[in-house]
Design an enzyme around this catalytic site. Structure first.
Site, PDB file in Angstrom:
ATOM      1  N   PRO A   2      52.210  11.236  45.664  1.00 33.82           N
ATOM      2  CA  PRO A   2      52.634  11.853  44.404  1.00 33.82           C
ATOM      3  C   PRO A   2      54.270  11.752  44.395  1.00 33.82           C
ATOM      4  CG  PRO A   2      51.278  13.430  45.341  1.00 33.82           C
ATOM      5  CD  PRO A   2      51.334  12.245  46.534  1.00 33.82           C
ATOM      6  N   GLU A   3      54.815  11.101  43.572  1.00 38.18           N
ATOM      7  CA  GLU A   3      56.181  11.380  42.967  1.00 38.18           C
ATOM      8  C   GLU A   3      56.296  12.059  41.616  1.00 38.18           C
ATOM      9  OE1 GLU A   3      58.755   7.973  43.872  1.00 38.18           O
ATOM     10  OE2 GLU A   3      57.400   7.333  45.512  1.00 38.18           O
ATOM     11  N   LYS A  58      58.897  17.711  42.413  1.00 35.43           N
ATOM     12  CA  LYS A  58      57.590  16.908  42.898  1.00 35.43           C
ATOM     13  C   LYS A  58      56.573  18.081  42.920  1.00 35.43           C
ATOM     14  CE  LYS A  58      59.922  13.298  45.317  1.00 35.43           C
ATOM     15  NZ  LYS A  58      60.342  13.072  46.802  1.00 35.43           N
ATOM     16  N   HIS A  98      37.509  17.435  53.146  1.00 34.43           N
ATOM     17  CA  HIS A  98      39.072  17.452  53.036  1.00 34.43           C
ATOM     18  C   HIS A  98      39.355  18.535  51.885  1.00 34.43           C
ATOM     19  CE1 HIS A  98      39.373  13.930  55.347  1.00 34.43           C
ATOM     20  NE2 HIS A  98      38.844  13.147  54.287  1.00 34.43           N
ATOM     21  N   ARG A 121      45.404  14.736  54.748  1.00 35.60           N
ATOM     22  CA  ARG A 121      46.264  14.657  55.740  1.00 35.60           C
ATOM     23  C   ARG A 121      46.833  16.235  55.956  1.00 35.60           C
ATOM     24  NH1 ARG A 121      50.358   9.556  55.586  1.00 35.60           N
ATOM     25  NH2 ARG A 121      50.686  10.497  57.523  1.00 35.60           N
ATOM     26  N   ARG A 270      63.729   5.394  55.876  1.00 37.70           N
ATOM     27  CA  ARG A 270      62.691   5.066  54.945  1.00 37.70           C
ATOM     28  C   ARG A 270      62.238   3.726  54.863  1.00 37.70           C
ATOM     29  NH1 ARG A 270      61.052   9.354  52.195  1.00 37.70           N
ATOM     30  NH2 ARG A 270      59.332   8.267  52.210  1.00 37.70           N
TER      31      ARG A 270
END
Length: 282
Positions: A2-3, A58, A98, A121, A270
């Site tokens: 997510p940005e 963010k 999760h 994660r 990146r």
DNA sequence: CCGGTCACCTGAGTGC
DNA sequence: TGCACTCAGGTGACCG
């Protein structure tokens, strides 16, 4: 993943779905998720009302009654869901896969409804701040300005102040908060700027055009409810902006502007996709 | 002040 | 079918 557009979408959905709700119970399945001691976290939030949910850079920003602020960074795979409170077996919660945090919501149309945080994660983190701590954080300079609140002149001053490469500067959250890998690549392509170009070399006109494209791309992505990639899923399903990506995730395919093959390389640590033909270094 | 690398985690995809 | 391997992106820590 997510940005800014994805977090904006999540925050708006959350505000609509659970804004105004009272929290009756707080449970946690993953201690590292919290940057605040659990007893303090539970003590402050049990019985608190969610006054407002919005986006801060963010991060998802929960404002609670009592002047408490919860900042949630979803990192790569953090997600929220509105679901039934987990079943209990011999006094222990049976967590969905999760799922690591649950807020039991009071006075909901459906019984035992919960806001649940998922994170495949486990990179996500959340921190609870009181009003003075929150004010101090805002004035600390750790959080850069929101792109939508930035003037071309201010943006030019910020971006040309360091000796780094453009791509790295766009990803620096203390300079401007919200861009990630996808929208940095897309904005640079739209502006015909090479990602490895020294940021200090931008002219005022180039800075202004870049900021214009950043705002335009972010706006259009928000309108599409963000980009759906392998991990991101909003509360109401994924967005569709990935269909409008020009270079991100399209290496080896043709540039939509000139037909040259889009390249993939590493810049500022990146993965970076760009068109060598369209995006010149100087 | 920089860039580079790794660590944090797990699942998806690939190649043998 | 399975196994080893790479990759993904956000950020902080660490090193040169």
């Amino acid at each position: 993943m997510p940005e800014l557009p994805e977090v904006e979408t999540i925050s708006r959905d959350l505000d609509e779905l659970v804004g105004g709700s009272r929290i009756n119970r707080v449970d946690l399945a993953h201690p590292k998720l919290l940057l605040t001691p659990l007893d303090q976290f539970q003590g402050c939030l049990t019985g608190a009302v969610i006054n407002k949910i919005s986006r801060l850079g963010k991060m998802v920003h929960f404002e609670f009654s009592g002047g408490r602020h919860l900042l949630v960074h979803l990192k790569m795979t953090g997600q929220f869901g509105l679901e039934a409170w987990p079943e209990e077996n011999e006094g222990r919660l049976v967590w969905p896969q999760h799922a690591y945090l649950a807020f039991l919501l009071a006075d909901r149309p459906r019984n035992r409804e919960a806001l649940i945080y998922y994170d495949i994660r486990k990179f996500g983190r959340m921190r609870l701040l009181d009003q003075p701590e929150f004010d101090q954080y805002l004035s600390s300079g750790l959080l850069g300005q929101d792109p939508f609140g930035l003037s071309p002149e201010r943006f030019h001053t910020l971006i040309t102040a360091s000796r780094g490469r453009l791509k790295g500067q766009l990803l620096d959250q203390t300079l401007m908060a919200g861009l990630g890998n996808i929208y940095a690549d897309e904005s640079l392509f739209a502006s015909c700027l090479h990602p490895a170009r020294p940021a200090s070399s931008l002219t005022p006109a180039e800075s202004a055009e870049l900021l214009g494209h950043i705002k335009d791309i972010l706006s259009r992505s928000i309108a599409a409810r963000g980009s759906t990639t392998s991990n991101y899923q909003g509360l109401k399903g994924g967005g569709s902006y990935q269909d409008q990506h020009q270079v991100y995730g399209r290496s080896g395919r043709k540039c939509p502007r000139c037909g040259q093959t889009i390249e993939k390389t590493t810049i500022a640590g990146r993965t970076t996709s760009y068109c060598r033909q369209c995006q010149r270094v100087s």
